[in-house]
Enzyme design. Structure first.
Site, PDB file in Angstrom:
ATOM      1  N   GLY A  81       0.806  -1.205   0.000  1.00 41.52           N
ATOM      2  CA  GLY A  81       0.000   0.000   0.000  1.00 41.52           C
ATOM      3  C   GLY A  81       0.843   1.261   0.000  1.00 41.52           C
ATOM      4  CE1 TYR A 115     -10.839   3.982   6.584  1.00 39.16           C
ATOM      5  CE2 TYR A 115     -11.057   6.307   7.144  1.00 39.16           C
ATOM      6  CZ  TYR A 115     -10.263   5.195   6.913  1.00 39.16           C
ATOM      7  OH  TYR A 115      -8.895   5.303   7.012  1.00 39.16           O
ATOM      8  CE  LYS A 174      -8.264   2.786  10.195  1.00 40.17           C
ATOM      9  NZ  LYS A 174      -7.174   1.821   9.864  1.00 40.17           N
TER      10      LYS A 174
END
Length: 283
Positions: free
Chosen positions: A10, A125, A129
């Protein structure tokens, strides 16, 4: 020390692995094809085989708008995957450095967010998280360090800098919001800072961004300037003017205060305009 880096292909993971390769530390980088953190058995086998001192978890489902419709995927990676890593770290006496986000806050505060401010995520999201943060601490306590960062850009992967440079090459009118503010953070600076934290293993939450708070509109102007384009090509709009509107709500204030980072004896990371210019040159 020996490091295991997840999400190694990533945007951030690539630079973390590259930085560690230039140090005296040993690094084993695993991309998703090599280690899917949503697979608890695979995670435990990976730690048993590598026996790392520290895991830096760069694996995440970060497509903020897709998370709104792909809740199961976001949960599997951002929450359950972190719990799998944390449990395996506990079994193998390994410290976990877990990367989190400004999206755990609702963005309504009138000052930069400190590590101990109340969280209140508004998107899938952000909620997944935050659940990942809590999973890390549930399993590891002070053997987990959660690093919240924001507006990440680097040489690898997709990000705002690459988008702006690509758009600037054409003649499309540019418009970006001026009512969302944050601190752009560059992987070239973030990666070595994460390793510095890993060497300390402080535990708890640490906010870590480059210095300099701007709106997205101001960041685009800075990127246009750095890449030799006319910054007046972009015009400011409000979030309400976005067409089409984004599925996931964004925090209006994403500015993170690095109180703990400084308390640990570190200098604030440099103003974002310096690594921005360096990145533009590399691109």
């Amino acid at each position: 020390m020996k490091f295991l880096v997840t999400g190694a292909a990533g945007q951030l993971g690539t630079d973390v692995v590259a930085h560690l390769a230039d140090t005296d530390h040993e690094v084993d980088g695993r991309d998703r094809a090599m280690l899917d953190i949503s697979d608890a058995t695979a995670v435990d086998r990976a730690l048993a085989a590598t026996k790392p001192d520290v895991v830096i978890n760069g694996a995440a489902f970060t497509a903020v708008d897709r998370c709104e419709n792909e809740v199961d995927v976001a949960t599997a990676i951002n929450e359950h995957g972190v719990r799998h890593l944390a449990r395996a770290c506990a079994r193998h006496e390994t410290h976990l450095i877990h990367i989190s986000t400004d999206y755990v806050f609702d963005g309504t505060l009138d000052r930069p967010y400190r590590e101990d401010d109340t969280t209140n995520p508004q998107s899938v999201y952000g909620r997944t998280k935050l659940a990942g943060e809590r999973a890390a601490f549930d399993e590891l306590g002070d053997d987990a360090t959660v690093v919240r960062t924001s507006w990440v850009c680097g040489e690898h992967g997709n990000n705002m800098v690459k988008l702006v440079i690509r758009l600037a090459a054409g003649d499309t009118p540019l418009a970006f919001v001026d009512d969302q503010r944050g601190c752009p953070t560059f992987t070239a600076d973030l990666a070595p800072s994460l390793v510095a934290l890993a060497e300390q293993r402080p535990g708890g939450v640490v906010h870590l961004t480059n210095s300099g708070a701007v709106s997205w509109y101001e960041f685009v102007r800075a990127t246009l300037t750095a890449s030799g384009h006319d910054p007046d090509r972009v015009r400011p709009i409000s979030t309400a003017e976005l067409d089409p509107p984004r599925p996931a709500p964004r925090p209006a204030n994403s500015v993170l205060d690095d109180v703990r980072w400084r308390a640990l004896g570190h200098r604030p990371m440099r103003d974002f305009r310096e690594p921005l210019s360096e990145l533009v040159e590399r691109l």
